[in-house]
Design an enzyme around this catalytic site. Structure first.
Site, PDB file in Angstrom:
ATOM      1  CG  PHE A   1      -1.511  -1.386   1.566  1.00 36.04           C
ATOM      2  CD1 PHE A   1      -2.083  -2.043   0.543  1.00 36.04           C
ATOM      3  CD2 PHE A   1      -1.405  -1.680   2.813  1.00 36.04           C
ATOM      4  CE1 PHE A   1      -2.729  -3.191   0.770  1.00 36.04           C
ATOM      5  CE2 PHE A   1      -2.032  -3.106   2.951  1.00 36.04           C
ATOM      6  CZ  PHE A   1      -2.450  -3.868   2.172  1.00 36.04           C
ATOM      7  CB  CYS A   2       2.034   3.683  -1.551  1.00 37.34           C
ATOM      8  SG  CYS A   2       1.403   3.207  -3.201  1.00 37.34           S
ATOM      9  CG  ASN A   3       3.964   3.258   4.926  1.00 38.72           C
ATOM     10  OD1 ASN A   3       5.035   3.106   5.248  1.00 38.72           O
ATOM     11  ND2 ASN A   3       3.275   3.852   5.648  1.00 38.72           N
TER      12      ASN A   3
END
Length: 448
Positions: A46-48
């Site tokens: 999730f882009c983290n």
């Protein structure tokens, strides 16, 4: 979820088998899209990546090892070295209904929980299994296919040369269509590729390519250049995540022809061998000799496996049946065995019995003039490409049907990869439709 009052409508989670082994987010996502109606989930980090590493308890060494193995953000590798690389996220909003939550819970229960219970209840030794060749099974090559251009239509042949050592049919997956990003194009993204037919004349060394509403394109297998081209070059190509090399073949004329057929800019590449063997990490890897084949040089399926799959599709009322070409095999083997039924109780218990190639360690093919020995390399993990009808380009429910009974550790397997005999004499043998096939380690229960 330790403080439900403070929790929002977005839930990140992972699933585990009964034995505690993780289920990759890629498997969950793939099966969710096959659900009816489809369930949309977000998967990965999730882009983290930092929070992902912390939540999954991955060490810095784990992250570096994942990267070294080729894992990158956005790929479909939910498990690397036995550890999860991401999670599954379900998001609910103001327009979500209770039925949406129930659909997700029911999906998890039906696909993962109930299936796990059924596997435990049906687990046990099968006295009808054997580990030797079965003399009661008479098998033969039913169909023989060559795929000159990767992901395009099959060329059925009655007789064709095979390299004894690699197990690769001559010119199989020798060519690929490459898009502007340098990636080999695939059928599930470009269904029009199913309409591109290839014919190879071994005597004249000509490759003739045809497509609806287009004049035939004729290429010389000994010369990459056509009339208006004066030079060619070798380019890097990404093939299913693997970096390969290819020579531009047919130049601008071929590029315009294929671009017109498919409606996207592309060019034709022919596999570049670079000497036959590439040394990697101090060992010799024969992948270069397999051209643009995915994992091994030869893909084998049995007609028995296809017949049982069709019975599953019929039992579920999912419409269009499948044929061997859906699975892009090189060899289809038929036998004197029945296909079995597709009742829910039998789907798990009959998995090996209805897919005999799962247990073949070696196959021996005896033709009129040659004998060939092939050794199993592994099972073929399937993707949505099998949903594409090779005749019409229309999409069906093949992968959904296979998911009912062919799931194994994140993969949906169908068919077996084989390679040749590395100590065999150099040169080609000839395979023929109708040739006798003998297998070792075949399960004998179907014909007992």
């Amino acid at each position: 979820m330790s403080h439900p009052i403070n929790s929002g409508p977005t839930v990140a989670f992972n699933l585990f088998d009964r034995d505690g082994s993780p289920i990759g987010y890629d498997e969950v996502s793939r099966l969710a899209t096959l659900n009816r109606p489809p369930i949309q989930l977000r998967t990965g980090c999730f882009c983290n990546p930092g929070a992902c590493q912390d939540a999954l308890l991955l060490s810095d060494a784990d992250v570096l090892a994942n990267y070294a193995s080729g894992h990158v953000c956005g790929d479909r590798r939910g498990i690397v070295n036995g550890k999860l690389t991401g999670a599954i996220r379900a998001s609910f909003g103001k327009d979500s209904l209770w039925e949406d939550v129930d659909a997700l819970v029911s999906f998890v229960d039906r696909v993962f929980v109930s299936r796990g219970n059924a596997l435990v209840e049906s687990h046990g030794p099968d006295e009808s299994e054997g580990n030797s060749s079965d003399s009661n099974v008479n098998m033969k090559i039913d169909s023989l296919f060559v795929f000159p251009i990767k992901s395009c239509a099959a060329m059925r042949v009655n007789r064709w040369p095979i390299d004894r050592r690699t197990g690769r049919l001559a010119f199989d997956r020798e060519f690929a269509l490459v898009d502007t990003s340098g990636s080999a194009m695939r059928l599930h993204s470009h269904p029009k590729m199913s309409a591109i037919q290839s014919e190879i004349d071994l005597n004249t060394k000509k490759l003739t390519v045809s497509a609806p509403n287009h004049e035939d394109l004729i290429l010389n297998l000994d010369n990459p250049l056509l009339s208006e081209d004066h030079t060619t070059s070798t380019e890097d190509i990404q093939v299913c995540g693997t970096l390969c090399k290819g020579n531009i073949w047919g130049g601008s004329i071929a590029a315009r022809w294929f671009s017109s057929v498919l409606g996207v800019r592309c060019w034709l590449a022919r596999h570049y061998d670079a000497g036959g063997e590439t040394e990697r990490n101090g060992s010799h890897d024969n992948i270069e000799r397999y051209a643009y084949c995915n994992e091994a040089s030869m893909l084998v399926v049995s007609q028995q496996s296809i017949s049982f799959l069709n019975s599953v599709i019929t039992a579920q009322g999912w419409g269009r049946l499948v044929e061997p070409r859906h699975f892009r095999p090189n060899i289809v083997i038929s036998s004197n065995c029945e296909g079995g039924d597709a009742s829910p109780m039998q789907m798990e218990r009959n998995q090996k019995g209805t897919n005999p190639e799962d247990s073949w360690e070696q196959i021996f093919i005896k033709g009129s003039a040659d004998a060939v020995e092939l050794t199993a390399v592994g099972k073929c993990a399937r993707c949505q490409m099998v949903d594409i009808d090779p005749s019409s380009g229309m999409k069906g429910n093949t992968l959904r049907a296979l998911a009912q009974y062919r799931r194994d550790r994140g993969n949906i397997n169908f068919g077996t990869f084989f390679s040749g005999n590395v100590v065999a004499s150099e040169g080609n043998a000839w395979l023929e439709e109708g040739s006798e096939v003998h297998a070792t380690s075949i399960i004998s229960k179907e014909c007992s």
